[in-house]
Design an enzyme around this catalytic site. Structure first.
Site, PDB file in Angstrom:
ATOM      1  CG  MET A 178      -3.325 -20.210 -12.447  1.00 49.82           C
ATOM      2  SD  MET A 178      -4.481 -19.806 -13.745  1.00 49.82           S
ATOM      3  CE  MET A 178      -5.485 -18.601 -12.935  1.00 49.82           C
ATOM      4  CG  ASP A 206     -10.905 -20.816  -6.466  1.00 47.71           C
ATOM      5  OD1 ASP A 206     -11.522 -19.949  -7.084  1.00 47.71           O
ATOM      6  OD2 ASP A 206      -9.788 -20.622  -5.961  1.00 47.71           O
ATOM      7  CG  LEU A 261       2.759 -17.556  -5.586  1.00 47.05           C
ATOM      8  CD1 LEU A 261       3.931 -18.426  -5.140  1.00 47.05           C
ATOM      9  CD2 LEU A 261       1.547 -18.421  -5.901  1.00 47.05           C
ATOM     10  CD  GLN A 307      -9.590 -24.646  -9.127  1.00 43.43           C
ATOM     11  OE1 GLN A 307      -9.518 -24.087 -10.216  1.00 43.43           O
ATOM     12  NE2 GLN A 307      -8.812 -24.305  -8.120  1.00 43.43           N
ATOM     13  N   GLY A 352      -2.788 -16.573   0.865  1.00 43.77           N
ATOM     14  CA  GLY A 352      -3.747 -17.668   0.647  1.00 43.77           C
ATOM     15  C   GLY A 352      -3.033 -18.854   0.017  1.00 43.77           C
ATOM     16  CG  HIS A 353      -1.462 -18.544  -3.968  1.00 45.09           C
ATOM     17  ND1 HIS A 353      -1.481 -17.205  -4.267  1.00 45.09           N
ATOM     18  CD2 HIS A 353      -2.255 -19.138  -4.892  1.00 45.09           C
ATOM     19  CE1 HIS A 353      -2.262 -16.992  -5.318  1.00 45.09           C
ATOM     20  NE2 HIS A 353      -2.741 -18.143  -5.721  1.00 45.09           N
ATOM     21  CB  SER A 365      -3.894 -12.716  -7.757  1.00 40.51           C
ATOM     22  OG  SER A 365      -4.637 -13.816  -8.160  1.00 40.51           O
ATOM     23  CD  GLN A 389      -7.334 -22.124 -15.158  1.00 41.16           C
ATOM     24  OE1 GLN A 389      -6.709 -23.164 -15.118  1.00 41.16           O
ATOM     25  NE2 GLN A 389      -7.666 -21.469 -14.053  1.00 41.16           N
TER      26      GLN A 389
HETATM   27  P1  AMP Z   1      -4.825 -19.553  -8.331  1.00 42.63           P
HETATM   28  O1  AMP Z   1      -3.376 -19.176  -8.422  1.00 42.63           O
HETATM   29  O2  AMP Z   1      -5.746 -18.397  -8.198  1.00 42.63           O
HETATM   30  O3  AMP Z   1      -5.231 -20.558  -9.385  1.00 42.63           O
HETATM   31  O4  AMP Z   1      -4.959 -20.332  -6.954  1.00 42.63           O
HETATM   32  C1  AMP Z   1      -4.174 -21.454  -6.676  1.00 42.63           C
HETATM   33  C2  AMP Z   1      -4.765 -22.174  -5.497  1.00 42.63           C
HETATM   34  O5  AMP Z   1      -4.786 -21.318  -4.370  1.00 42.63           O
HETATM   35  C3  AMP Z   1      -6.222 -22.620  -5.747  1.00 42.63           C
HETATM   36  O6  AMP Z   1      -6.396 -23.925  -5.238  1.00 42.63           O
HETATM   37  C4  AMP Z   1      -7.009 -21.597  -4.968  1.00 42.63           C
HETATM   38  O7  AMP Z   1      -8.262 -22.100  -4.524  1.00 42.63           O
HETATM   39  C5  AMP Z   1      -6.083 -21.328  -3.798  1.00 42.63           C
HETATM   40  N1  AMP Z   1      -6.385 -20.043  -3.174  1.00 42.63           N
HETATM   41  C6  AMP Z   1      -6.534 -18.848  -3.786  1.00 42.63           C
HETATM   42  N2  AMP Z   1      -6.870 -17.898  -2.878  1.00 42.63           N
HETATM   43  C7  AMP Z   1      -6.931 -18.519  -1.675  1.00 42.63           C
HETATM   44  C8  AMP Z   1      -7.241 -18.084  -0.354  1.00 42.63           C
HETATM   45  N3  AMP Z   1      -7.550 -16.828  -0.080  1.00 42.63           N
HETATM   46  N4  AMP Z   1      -7.212 -18.999   0.648  1.00 42.63           N
HETATM   47  C9  AMP Z   1      -6.900 -20.304   0.380  1.00 42.63           C
HETATM   48  N5  AMP Z   1      -6.609 -20.764  -0.843  1.00 42.63           N
HETATM   49  C10 AMP Z   1      -6.619 -19.896  -1.866  1.00 42.63           C
END
Ligand code: AMP
Length: 274
Positions: A21, A141, A24, A144, A27-28, A177, A52
């Site tokens: 989303m 997550d 970035l 998820q 983690g992303h 984020s 969502q």
């Molecule tokens: P989001 O943009 O928050 O929907 O996250 C996109 C993807 O990045 C999802 O699969 C999250 O689980 C993953 N994600 C978010 N934060 C982390 C993190 N700290 N470490 C690994 N993956 C992450």
């Protein structure tokens, strides 16, 4: 996008998809590196999915910095970025829904009604628009990840779902984020979430009963102060059902959700017991 990816696949090149989303962080980018290493072509989607969000306010306040996101993805070597407008992605509000039964009524699903239904719809649609061999999701997550894996299995999507370890700050705080909304002190408090989960791990490895661990860790969090727990749950790492004994348990997840400075944070610990 659909045609490009299908043609790539027909020509024998593998495609990796990383749904995000935006806003970035590293983690992303760890999902992105995994995809780059495993595939010929990597596609990252950036789409803040209105379906969502159960609170309009959260959707409107979702952080966004497209320019910085695109620079990061370009520097990482990503091949394609898919960033549709909501009005194009959902020409009309979908009437088809996805339900995950009991698996969405616990943990996050209990506190965020409708959230996973929205995730199911967006991810299904992304899987159709961007045919891919592998799709990457963060284990941060956890619910998820497990639900998407199950959806792919149940509905026969031709994609392999891959879970990627949670990337953390040096303090142990899981990157998110949402951390942008924390003060320096708030970040320190939030780093105790992981500390508490590591404490739970020590107890689990000693075979301490779950209810006692819950009490001890709950006490630890209470002493931190300024940390409001929403839940601390011990669940089967496969089915997400609550566990009360180690009997026959091969994977345990300890899941946390709570608030620091009004910001909702989640984290978890995943342990293979056998
Ligand atoms: P989001 O943009 O928050 O929907 O996250 C996109 C993807 O990045 C999802 O699969 C999250 O689980 C993953 N994600 C978010 N934060 C982390 C993190 N700290 N470490 C690994 N993956 C992450």
């Amino acid at each position: 996008m659909s045609l490009i990816c299908s043609e790539l696949q027909v020509s024998g090149r593998s495609v990796g998809l990383v749904p995000t989303m935006g806003a970035l962080h590293d983690g992303h980018l760890s999902l992105v590196s995994k995809s780059l290493a495993m595939n010929d072509v990597t596609v990252v989607s950036i789409f803040v999915n209105p379906l969502q969000f159960d609170k309009e306010e959260d959707l409107n306040n979702y952080p966004s910095d497209m320019q910085s996101d695109l620079s990061k993805l370009e520097a990482a070597g990503v091949d394609f970025v898919f960033k549709p407008l909501a009005a194009d992605f959902y020409k009309a509000k979908p009437v088809v829904s996805i339900s995950f039964g009991e698996m969405e009524q616990v943990l996050e699903g209990e506190f965020r009604p409708g959230h996973f239904g929205g995730v199911g719809v967006v991810v299904s649609k992304l899987f159709h628009i961007i045919p891919s061999n592998h799709a990457y999701f963060g284990l941060k997550d956890l619910q998820q990840f497990l639900l998407i894996k199950r959806m792919v299995e149940d509905l026969g999507f031709p994609v392999e779902v891959i879970g990627v370890e949670t990337k953390r700050e040096g303090s142990g705080l899981a990157m998110s984020s949402r951390n942008l909304r924390l003060s320096t002190e708030g970040k320190e408090i939030a780093s105790m979430i992981h500390r508490g989960l590591k404490l739970a791990e020590e107890f689990v490895l000693k075979g301490k009963p779950f209810d006692e661990i819950e009490q001890e860790v709950g006490k630890f969090y209470e002493e931190v102060g300024a940390l409001d727990i929403e839940y601390l749950a011990f669940v089967d790492g496969h089915t997400l059902t609550p566990v009360d004994s180690y009997d026959g348990l091969s994977e345990l997840a300890v899941c946390f959700a709570g608030y620091v400075e009004g910001v909702r944070l989640i984290d978890n610990l995943y342990l293979r017991l056998k």
